[in-house]
Write a protein that holds these residues in place. Structure first.
Motif, mmCIF file in Angstrom:
data_model
loop_
_atom_site.group_PDB
_atom_site.id
_atom_site.type_symbol
_atom_site.label_atom_id
_atom_site.label_comp_id
_atom_site.label_asym_id
_atom_site.label_seq_id
_atom_site.Cartn_x
_atom_site.Cartn_y
_atom_site.Cartn_z
ATOM 1 N N ASN A 177 8.363 5.281 4.303
ATOM 2 C CA ASN A 177 9.293 4.348 4.918
ATOM 3 C C ASN A 177 8.566 3.063 5.291
ATOM 4 O O ASN A 177 7.539 3.099 5.977
ATOM 5 C CB ASN A 177 9.943 4.972 6.157
ATOM 6 N N LEU A 178 9.092 1.932 4.836
ATOM 7 C CA LEU A 178 8.534 0.619 5.145
ATOM 8 C C LEU A 178 9.605 -0.223 5.831
ATOM 9 O O LEU A 178 10.708 -0.370 5.304
ATOM 10 C CB LEU A 178 8.075 -0.096 3.869
ATOM 11 N N ARG A 179 9.263 -0.772 6.997
ATOM 12 C CA ARG A 179 10.180 -1.675 7.698
ATOM 13 C C ARG A 179 9.491 -3.026 7.842
ATOM 14 O O ARG A 179 8.390 -3.118 8.399
ATOM 15 C CB ARG A 179 10.573 -1.116 9.066
ATOM 16 N N PHE A 180 10.158 -4.069 7.347
ATOM 17 C CA PHE A 180 9.556 -5.389 7.265
ATOM 18 C C PHE A 180 10.052 -6.294 8.393
ATOM 19 O O PHE A 180 11.222 -6.236 8.790
ATOM 20 C CB PHE A 180 9.885 -6.039 5.918
ATOM 21 N N SER A 181 9.146 -7.132 8.898
ATOM 22 C CA SER A 181 9.500 -8.139 9.898
ATOM 23 C C SER A 181 8.858 -9.460 9.504
ATOM 24 O O SER A 181 7.806 -9.498 8.858
ATOM 25 C CB SER A 181 9.044 -7.713 11.295
ATOM 26 N N GLN A 218 4.980 -8.713 8.152
ATOM 27 C CA GLN A 218 4.414 -7.426 8.526
ATOM 28 C C GLN A 218 5.305 -6.301 7.997
ATOM 29 O O GLN A 218 6.519 -6.457 7.875
ATOM 30 C CB GLN A 218 4.290 -7.298 10.038
ATOM 31 N N ALA A 219 4.669 -5.182 7.689
ATOM 32 C CA ALA A 219 5.404 -3.996 7.263
ATOM 33 C C ALA A 219 4.869 -2.786 8.021
ATOM 34 O O ALA A 219 3.670 -2.506 7.981
ATOM 35 C CB ALA A 219 5.247 -3.778 5.764
ATOM 36 N N HIS A 220 5.763 -2.111 8.734
ATOM 37 C CA HIS A 220 5.397 -0.859 9.390
ATOM 38 C C HIS A 220 5.503 0.248 8.348
ATOM 39 O O HIS A 220 6.584 0.552 7.850
ATOM 40 C CB HIS A 220 6.326 -0.574 10.569
ATOM 41 N N VAL A 262 0.546 -0.589 10.534
ATOM 42 C CA VAL A 262 1.187 -1.876 10.274
ATOM 43 C C VAL A 262 0.342 -2.651 9.274
ATOM 44 O O VAL A 262 -0.865 -2.811 9.456
ATOM 45 C CB VAL A 262 1.366 -2.698 11.567
ATOM 46 N N LEU A 263 0.996 -3.123 8.209
ATOM 47 C CA LEU A 263 0.340 -3.899 7.167
ATOM 48 C C LEU A 263 0.747 -5.359 7.288
ATOM 49 O O LEU A 263 1.897 -5.666 7.615
ATOM 50 C CB LEU A 263 0.722 -3.368 5.782
ATOM 51 N N VAL A 264 -0.188 -6.251 7.019
ATOM 52 C CA VAL A 264 0.076 -7.682 7.152
ATOM 53 C C VAL A 264 -0.220 -8.373 5.829
ATOM 54 O O VAL A 264 -1.285 -8.159 5.226
ATOM 55 C CB VAL A 264 -0.794 -8.306 8.270
ATOM 56 N N ALA A 265 0.704 -9.200 5.376
ATOM 57 C CA ALA A 265 0.513 -9.945 4.128
ATOM 58 C C ALA A 265 -0.304 -11.199 4.400
ATOM 59 O O ALA A 265 -0.087 -11.884 5.402
ATOM 60 C CB ALA A 265 1.861 -10.322 3.521
ATOM 61 N N ALA A 295 3.307 -3.494 -0.354
ATOM 62 C CA ALA A 295 2.860 -2.528 0.657
ATOM 63 C C ALA A 295 2.950 -1.123 0.074
ATOM 64 O O ALA A 295 4.037 -0.686 -0.333
ATOM 65 C CB ALA A 295 3.724 -2.645 1.908
ATOM 66 N N ILE A 296 1.807 -0.431 0.008
ATOM 67 C CA ILE A 296 1.761 0.938 -0.506
ATOM 68 C C ILE A 296 0.894 1.769 0.429
ATOM 69 O O ILE A 296 -0.328 1.602 0.471
ATOM 70 C CB ILE A 296 1.176 0.992 -1.933
ATOM 71 N N GLY A 297 1.502 2.644 1.202
ATOM 72 C CA GLY A 297 0.736 3.506 2.101
ATOM 73 C C GLY A 297 -0.038 2.711 3.124
ATOM 74 O O GLY A 297 0.528 1.989 3.940
ATOM 75 N N ARG A 298 -1.383 2.820 3.091
ATOM 76 C CA ARG A 298 -2.246 2.075 4.004
ATOM 77 C C ARG A 298 -2.681 0.729 3.443
ATOM 78 O O ARG A 298 -3.404 -0.014 4.091
ATOM 79 C CB ARG A 298 -3.509 2.891 4.327
ATOM 80 N N ASP A 299 -2.276 0.428 2.223
ATOM 81 C CA ASP A 299 -2.842 -0.710 1.514
ATOM 82 C C ASP A 299 -1.821 -1.812 1.246
ATOM 83 O O ASP A 299 -0.628 -1.554 1.073
ATOM 84 C CB ASP A 299 -3.434 -0.251 0.179
ATOM 85 N N VAL A 300 -2.345 -3.033 1.186
ATOM 86 C CA VAL A 300 -1.597 -4.170 0.675
ATOM 87 C C VAL A 300 -2.224 -4.512 -0.672
ATOM 88 O O VAL A 300 -3.391 -4.911 -0.745
ATOM 89 C CB VAL A 300 -1.664 -5.379 1.629
ATOM 90 N N VAL A 301 -1.463 -4.331 -1.752
ATOM 91 C CA VAL A 301 -1.984 -4.461 -3.109
ATOM 92 C C VAL A 301 -1.603 -5.817 -3.689
ATOM 93 O O VAL A 301 -0.442 -6.238 -3.610
ATOM 94 C CB VAL A 301 -1.442 -3.329 -4.004
ATOM 95 N N ASN A 302 -2.577 -6.495 -4.262
ATOM 96 C CA ASN A 302 -2.328 -7.774 -4.917
ATOM 97 C C ASN A 302 -1.769 -7.550 -6.319
ATOM 98 O O ASN A 302 -2.335 -6.796 -7.116
ATOM 99 C CB ASN A 302 -3.626 -8.583 -5.017
ATOM 100 N N ILE A 303 -0.658 -8.232 -6.590
ATOM 101 C CA ILE A 303 0.046 -8.087 -7.866
ATOM 102 C C ILE A 303 0.511 -9.473 -8.303
ATOM 103 O O ILE A 303 0.704 -10.366 -7.478
ATOM 104 C CB ILE A 303 1.257 -7.134 -7.715
ATOM 105 N N SER A 304 0.697 -9.642 -9.596
ATOM 106 C CA SER A 304 1.318 -10.876 -10.070
ATOM 107 C C SER A 304 2.132 -10.592 -11.323
ATOM 108 O O SER A 304 1.781 -9.721 -12.127
ATOM 109 C CB SER A 304 0.266 -11.957 -10.356
#
Length: 209
Positions: A77-81, A88-90, A104-107, A141-150
């Motif tokens: 479950n990801l909740r974005f603010s 941020q994504a919880h 909490v993940l931060v972009a 946002a994937i699990g504990r990680d913020v993954v760079n994609i393009s």
């Protein structure tokens, strides 16, 4: 709209989007359903669901992935603010018996989505200004990680289905920097209909099995 993707040796995926409500506010509900079929169903049964809710301004509010594979059940479950400085994504990952991730993940870039929500970002780009080789970076946002994609645009292509139907599409490579994929460059591909609807026609990914 609603699309069905038929994969005779693997399963069937259905993608849909419709108007809905999220926490009593108008929203768009974006859903992907997948289930195995045929010989794969007998070997390894899968029932996976991804639900995304977007605001009317197409900001991703929540993403929930439910994985039901054989006897294994998992919820992501990801909740974005959003504020003026960051996204941020919880991230809450749990099974029926315990929590596995709660963080909490931060972009650190302009855009952050889940993997399904990223396809809506692609559909919303200004295609009239695209040139072959253009790249559109974002984060997932994937699990504990913020993954760079393009997304990397390569031009127009014709996609055939069942040797009868032909679709005029725009083709994009997806460069994904995550260990779940066998390579980073061109880890996946997506073909989107080259019309005003921008409907996903075909998706191909190179995953580690």
């Amino acid at each position: 709209f609603k699309l069905g993707f038929l994969m005779p040796r693997a399963g069937v995926a259905t993608l849909s989007i419709q108007e809905d409500f999220f926490e009593n506010q108008p929203a768009y509900h974006y859903r992907l359903l997948f289930h195995t079929s045929g010989i794969v169903e007998r070997i390894y049964k899968m029932r996976d669901t991804i639900d995304c809710h977007f605001s009317p301004k197409m900001l991703l509010l929540q993403s929930e992935k439910r994985v039901n594979e054989n006897d294994y059940y998992l919820i992501d479950n990801l909740r974005f603010s959003y504020n003026k400085k960051q996204i941020q994504a919880h991230s809450h990952r749990y099974t029926l018996t315990r929590t596995k991730i709660d963080t909490v993940l931060v972009a650190d870039k302009t855009y952050m989505f889940d993997m399904l929500g990223a396809t809506l970002y692609l559909r919303s780009l200004d295609w009239t200004q695209m040139k072959s080789g253009d790249s559109f970076p974002f984060q997932v946002a994937i699990g504990r990680d913020v993954v760079n994609i393009s997304f990397r645009y390569t031009g127009q292509q014709i996609v055939k289905r069942n040797d009868e139907l032909k679709y005029r599409t725009r083709h994009f490579y997806i460069d994904i920097y995550d260990d779940a994929f066998t390579q980073s460059k061109a880890a996946a591909e997506v073909w989107i209909s080259d019309d005003e609807n921008h409907i996903p026609i075909k998706i191909r990914a190179k995953l580690k099995i």
